[in-house]
Design a protein around this motif. Structure first.
Motif, PDB file in Angstrom:
ATOM      1  N   ALA A  32       0.821  -1.217   0.000  1.00  0.00           N
ATOM      2  CA  ALA A  32       0.000   0.000   0.000  1.00  0.00           C
ATOM      3  C   ALA A  32       0.851   1.261   0.000  1.00  0.00           C
ATOM      4  O   ALA A  32       0.379   2.333  -0.373  1.00  0.00           O
ATOM      5  CB  ALA A  32      -0.945   0.003   1.202  1.00  0.00           C
ATOM      6  N   MET A  33       2.128   1.127   0.413  1.00  0.00           N
ATOM      7  CA  MET A  33       3.020   2.287   0.437  1.00  0.00           C
ATOM      8  C   MET A  33       3.770   2.469  -0.876  1.00  0.00           C
ATOM      9  O   MET A  33       4.492   3.460  -1.031  1.00  0.00           O
ATOM     10  CB  MET A  33       4.050   2.141   1.560  1.00  0.00           C
ATOM     11  N   VAL A  34       3.615   1.527  -1.801  1.00  0.00           N
ATOM     12  CA  VAL A  34       4.392   1.546  -3.036  1.00  0.00           C
ATOM     13  C   VAL A  34       3.528   1.870  -4.247  1.00  0.00           C
ATOM     14  O   VAL A  34       3.902   2.677  -5.109  1.00  0.00           O
ATOM     15  CB  VAL A  34       5.101   0.187  -3.246  1.00  0.00           C
ATOM     16  N   ASP A  35       2.348   1.259  -4.311  1.00  0.00           N
ATOM     17  CA  ASP A  35       1.433   1.459  -5.430  1.00  0.00           C
ATOM     18  C   ASP A  35       0.831   2.872  -5.376  1.00  0.00           C
ATOM     19  O   ASP A  35       0.287   3.288  -4.348  1.00  0.00           O
ATOM     20  CB  ASP A  35       0.318   0.403  -5.368  1.00  0.00           C
ATOM     21  N   GLU A  36       0.912   3.606  -6.482  1.00  0.00           N
ATOM     22  CA  GLU A  36       0.480   5.008  -6.478  1.00  0.00           C
ATOM     23  C   GLU A  36      -1.005   5.161  -6.204  1.00  0.00           C
ATOM     24  O   GLU A  36      -1.423   6.072  -5.465  1.00  0.00           O
ATOM     25  CB  GLU A  36       0.852   5.675  -7.808  1.00  0.00           C
ATOM     26  N   ASP A  37      -1.845   4.306  -6.794  1.00  0.00           N
ATOM     27  CA  ASP A  37      -3.285   4.396  -6.551  1.00  0.00           C
ATOM     28  C   ASP A  37      -3.618   4.091  -5.099  1.00  0.00           C
ATOM     29  O   ASP A  37      -4.469   4.757  -4.486  1.00  0.00           O
ATOM     30  CB  ASP A  37      -4.039   3.437  -7.475  1.00  0.00           C
ATOM     31  N   LEU A  38      -2.958   3.078  -4.529  1.00  0.00           N
ATOM     32  CA  LEU A  38      -3.215   2.721  -3.133  1.00  0.00           C
ATOM     33  C   LEU A  38      -2.735   3.816  -2.190  1.00  0.00           C
ATOM     34  O   LEU A  38      -3.361   4.074  -1.157  1.00  0.00           O
ATOM     35  CB  LEU A  38      -2.531   1.399  -2.800  1.00  0.00           C
ATOM     36  N   LYS A  39      -1.634   4.474  -2.533  1.00  0.00           N
ATOM     37  CA  LYS A  39      -1.152   5.583  -1.715  1.00  0.00           C
ATOM     38  C   LYS A  39      -2.179   6.713  -1.698  1.00  0.00           C
ATOM     39  O   LYS A  39      -2.452   7.313  -0.646  1.00  0.00           O
ATOM     40  CB  LYS A  39       0.186   6.089  -2.264  1.00  0.00           C
ATOM     41  N   LYS A  40      -2.761   6.982  -2.845  1.00  0.00           N
ATOM     42  CA  LYS A  40      -3.781   8.040  -2.926  1.00  0.00           C
ATOM     43  C   LYS A  40      -5.032   7.633  -2.138  1.00  0.00           C
ATOM     44  O   LYS A  40      -5.635   8.454  -1.423  1.00  0.00           O
ATOM     45  CB  LYS A  40      -4.132   8.301  -4.386  1.00  0.00           C
ATOM     46  N   ASP A  41      -5.438   6.357  -2.265  1.00  0.00           N
ATOM     47  CA  ASP A  41      -6.589   5.870  -1.514  1.00  0.00           C
ATOM     48  C   ASP A  41      -6.370   5.998  -0.015  1.00  0.00           C
ATOM     49  O   ASP A  41      -7.269   6.409   0.733  1.00  0.00           O
ATOM     50  CB  ASP A  41      -6.864   4.396  -1.853  1.00  0.00           C
ATOM     51  N   PHE A  42      -5.164   5.634   0.424  1.00  0.00           N
ATOM     52  CA  PHE A  42      -4.866   5.702   1.854  1.00  0.00           C
ATOM     53  C   PHE A  42      -4.965   7.143   2.356  1.00  0.00           C
ATOM     54  O   PHE A  42      -5.547   7.402   3.424  1.00  0.00           O
ATOM     55  CB  PHE A  42      -3.469   5.139   2.125  1.00  0.00           C
TER      56      PHE A  42
END
Length: 291
Positions: A32-42
């Motif tokens: 979750a800290m690496v994927d750009e979409d997941l970072k934005k979601d977080f």
């Protein structure tokens, strides 16, 4: 409005009301800290939590980012039992990456979503006091245990909650890098899961959430367990149902539960909006650990 969206909001309402004012510590790590979409979601999830009345506190890791920097510098990382052996040169990189690059990226991401985040190192305001960790390693019961010196790796001796509480009262979201200070001014690299658990205890948090790269705790058949007690955990470790990297996370979870945290949740951070789905839906998506 899409009826499905309305249903989701209605389902979330009692949880928003229930959790209003509650401190929720989130350990942020893994994919979750690496994927750009997941970072934005977080960043969106944490900002929304603050806007609806919760007090989120984030403790983050940064292993992949540290490894990338070490690789560029020609320093080969070494690990024992999942812990990074940390000499002074490595510690300098760890502090630079965690307290600088990674921490400020998280702060900036939340700020872009309209939240007010403040990045902290455990050295700020003596937030995290630590001492040197010694690892006892035993591969063979017939042989005496080996005492391993991991270098500047620490364990938490004290969390000072005053700075976190002050920031939260003024509408800020604290983002904490897991670096602590020893009695003689040493800087220690500390496991982020451990720090998250100790921060949750010090703050009297209602929830502690670990973001991982797996769905949660699985039973002997590989099926997700939605809720598990501390007693069940001990049996599952003894029976080798819980193994590997899940063991320390579960141990930190049980320590938090034993010291006043109401529930600990282990969820798959690879799923989009994982934190919101776990907190604000009836079924949740991971495993909750309870007393």
């Amino acid at each position: 409005m899409n009826p499905n969206v309305a249903d989701i909001l209605i389902e979330a309402l009692p949880y928003i009301r229930k959790f209003s004012g509650m401190t929720v510590v989130v350990k942020y790590g893994g994919h979750a800290m690496v994927d750009e979409d997941l970072k934005k979601d977080f960043a969106r999830d944490i900002t929304l939590m603050k806007f609806v009345g919760l007090n989120p506190v984030v403790v983050h890791g940064g292993g992949p980012q540290i490894n990338q920097t070490l690789d560029r510098m020609g320093i080969r990382p070494q690990f024992v039992r999942g812990m990074r052996l940390t000499d002074q040169e490595t510690m300098d990189v760890v502090e630079m990456v965690l307290g600088g690059k990674v921490n400020k990226e998280i702060v900036a991401g939340i700020s872009r979503q309209g939240g007010k985040a403040v990045g902290l190192s455990g050295k700020d305001g003596e937030l995290i006091r630590a001492r040197k960790l010694h690892i006892v390693h035993q591969e063979d019961d017939a042989k005496p245990p080996e005492i391993i010196d991991p270098g500047l790796v620490g364990e938490v001796t004290h969390i000072n909650p005053d700075l976190i509480n002050t920031l939260a009262r003024h509408g800020f979201i604290p983002i904490i890098a897991p670096v602590g200070t020893g009695d003689n001014g040493e800087t220690f690299n500390i496991n982020a899961d451990l720090v998250a658990g100790k921060v949750a205890i010090a703050l009297g948090a209602g929830r502690l959430i670990f973001l991982t790269d797996v769905d949660g705790v699985l039973d002997a058949d590989g099926k997700l367990i939605s809720s598990i007690s501390a007693g069940d955990v001990r049996h599952m470790i003894k029976d080798r149902v819980i193994t590997g990297g899940m063991i320390p996370k579960i141990e930190y979870a049980m320590d938090a539960i034993a010291n006043g945290v109401e529930k600990v949740q282990l969820i798959n951070g690879i799923k989009r909006h994982a934190v919101l789905l776990e907190l604000f839906t009836d079924k949740g998506i991971g495993t909750e650990v309870v007393q």
